[in-house]
Design an enzyme around this catalytic site. Structure first.
Site, PDB file in Angstrom:
ATOM      1  N   GLU A   1       0.851  -1.184   0.000  1.00  0.00           N
ATOM      2  CA  GLU A   1       0.000   0.000   0.000  1.00  0.00           C
ATOM      3  C   GLU A   1       0.892   1.241   0.000  1.00  0.00           C
ATOM      4  O   GLU A   1       1.914   1.268   0.670  1.00  0.00           O
ATOM      5  CB  GLU A   1      -0.915   0.024   1.239  1.00  0.00           C
ATOM      6  CG  GLU A   1      -1.880  -1.146   1.286  1.00  0.00           C
ATOM      7  CD  GLU A   1      -2.986  -0.977   2.327  1.00  0.00           C
ATOM      8  OE1 GLU A   1      -3.080   0.090   2.971  1.00  0.00           O
ATOM      9  OE2 GLU A   1      -3.760  -1.942   2.490  1.00  0.00           O
TER      10      GLU A   1
ATOM     11  N   HIS B   1      -4.217   6.535   0.452  1.00  0.00           N
ATOM     12  CA  HIS B   1      -3.459   5.290   0.454  1.00  0.00           C
ATOM     13  C   HIS B   1      -4.077   4.378  -0.587  1.00  0.00           C
ATOM     14  O   HIS B   1      -5.168   4.650  -1.098  1.00  0.00           O
ATOM     15  CB  HIS B   1      -3.383   4.657   1.845  1.00  0.00           C
ATOM     16  CG  HIS B   1      -4.646   4.034   2.350  1.00  0.00           C
ATOM     17  ND1 HIS B   1      -5.698   4.762   2.847  1.00  0.00           N
ATOM     18  CD2 HIS B   1      -5.023   2.726   2.446  1.00  0.00           C
ATOM     19  CE1 HIS B   1      -6.653   3.934   3.229  1.00  0.00           C
ATOM     20  NE2 HIS B   1      -6.283   2.689   2.997  1.00  0.00           N
TER      21      HIS B   1
ATOM     22  N   HIS C   1      -5.195   0.438  -2.025  1.00  0.00           N
ATOM     23  CA  HIS C   1      -5.549  -0.953  -1.750  1.00  0.00           C
ATOM     24  C   HIS C   1      -5.099  -1.731  -2.985  1.00  0.00           C
ATOM     25  O   HIS C   1      -5.809  -1.724  -4.001  1.00  0.00           O
ATOM     26  CB  HIS C   1      -7.051  -1.097  -1.495  1.00  0.00           C
ATOM     27  CG  HIS C   1      -7.496  -0.619  -0.153  1.00  0.00           C
ATOM     28  ND1 HIS C   1      -8.822  -0.512   0.215  1.00  0.00           N
ATOM     29  CD2 HIS C   1      -6.775  -0.222   0.932  1.00  0.00           C
ATOM     30  CE1 HIS C   1      -8.899  -0.071   1.466  1.00  0.00           C
ATOM     31  NE2 HIS C   1      -7.672   0.119   1.925  1.00  0.00           N
TER      32      HIS C   1
ATOM     33  N   ASP D   1      -8.661   1.162   8.673  1.00  0.00           N
ATOM     34  CA  ASP D   1      -8.675   2.524   8.098  1.00  0.00           C
ATOM     35  C   ASP D   1      -9.609   3.412   8.919  1.00  0.00           C
ATOM     36  O   ASP D   1      -9.294   4.558   9.235  1.00  0.00           O
ATOM     37  CB  ASP D   1      -9.185   2.515   6.648  1.00  0.00           C
ATOM     38  CG  ASP D   1      -8.214   1.851   5.690  1.00  0.00           C
ATOM     39  OD1 ASP D   1      -7.041   1.666   6.058  1.00  0.00           O
ATOM     40  OD2 ASP D   1      -8.652   1.516   4.575  1.00  0.00           O
TER      41      ASP D   1
HETATM   42 ZN   LIG Z   1      -6.974   0.890   3.667  1.00  0.00          ZN
END
Ligand SMILES: [Zn+2]
Length: 133
Positions: free
Chosen positions: A24, A83, A85, A96
């Protein structure tokens, strides 16, 4: 409140996500609030220092602090955190949501579908994205 992400910033975000895959990526967006929307103008890629970066993210605290100082030096403020995935989905994970600490949109790049979504967390309220397509 919508978020305006200019196409060059969206391109930089996707490039960062591709560079880090299968981990990530994580980064911050600087800008300002204009009327009823977040205006992003700068993007700061940060290092992901999570123990398992393939399924989690933790921004390097020192780099994050330097990014905030760089924003301040340019009269900008934090208007987003992003961010990726690497294998989807585009929705926030339980961690998250649990770890969200800032009143700004959290952007999630679903790399499998190449789709960018944004949410206010922990409420999970979707944030409309302008200009990223
Ligand atoms: Zn996440």
């Amino acid at each position: 409140m919508p978020l305006h992400l200019p196409p060059p910033l969206a391109a930089a975000l996707w490039a960062h996500a591709a560079r880090e895959w299968p981990r990530e990526c994580v980064g911050a967006l600087g800008g300002w609030v204009q009327g009823e929307r977040f205006e992003a103008r700068t993007l700061y890629p940060l290092s992901n220092v999570a123990a398992a970066p393939e399924r989690d993210y933790v921004a390097d605290p020192g780099e994050f602090l330097r990014a905030l100082r760089a924003m301040e030096a340019e009269d900008l403020s934090l208007v987003g955190l992003y961010h990726s995935h690497p294998r989807g989905p585009g929705s926030p994970s339980a961690s998250d949501t649990r770890l969200a600490a800032y009143p700004v949109p959290y952007l999630i790049a679903d790399v499998t579908r190449r789709r960018l979504s944004a949410y206010l967390l922990p409420s999970g309220e979707p944030v409309e994205m302008i200009g990223e397509r």
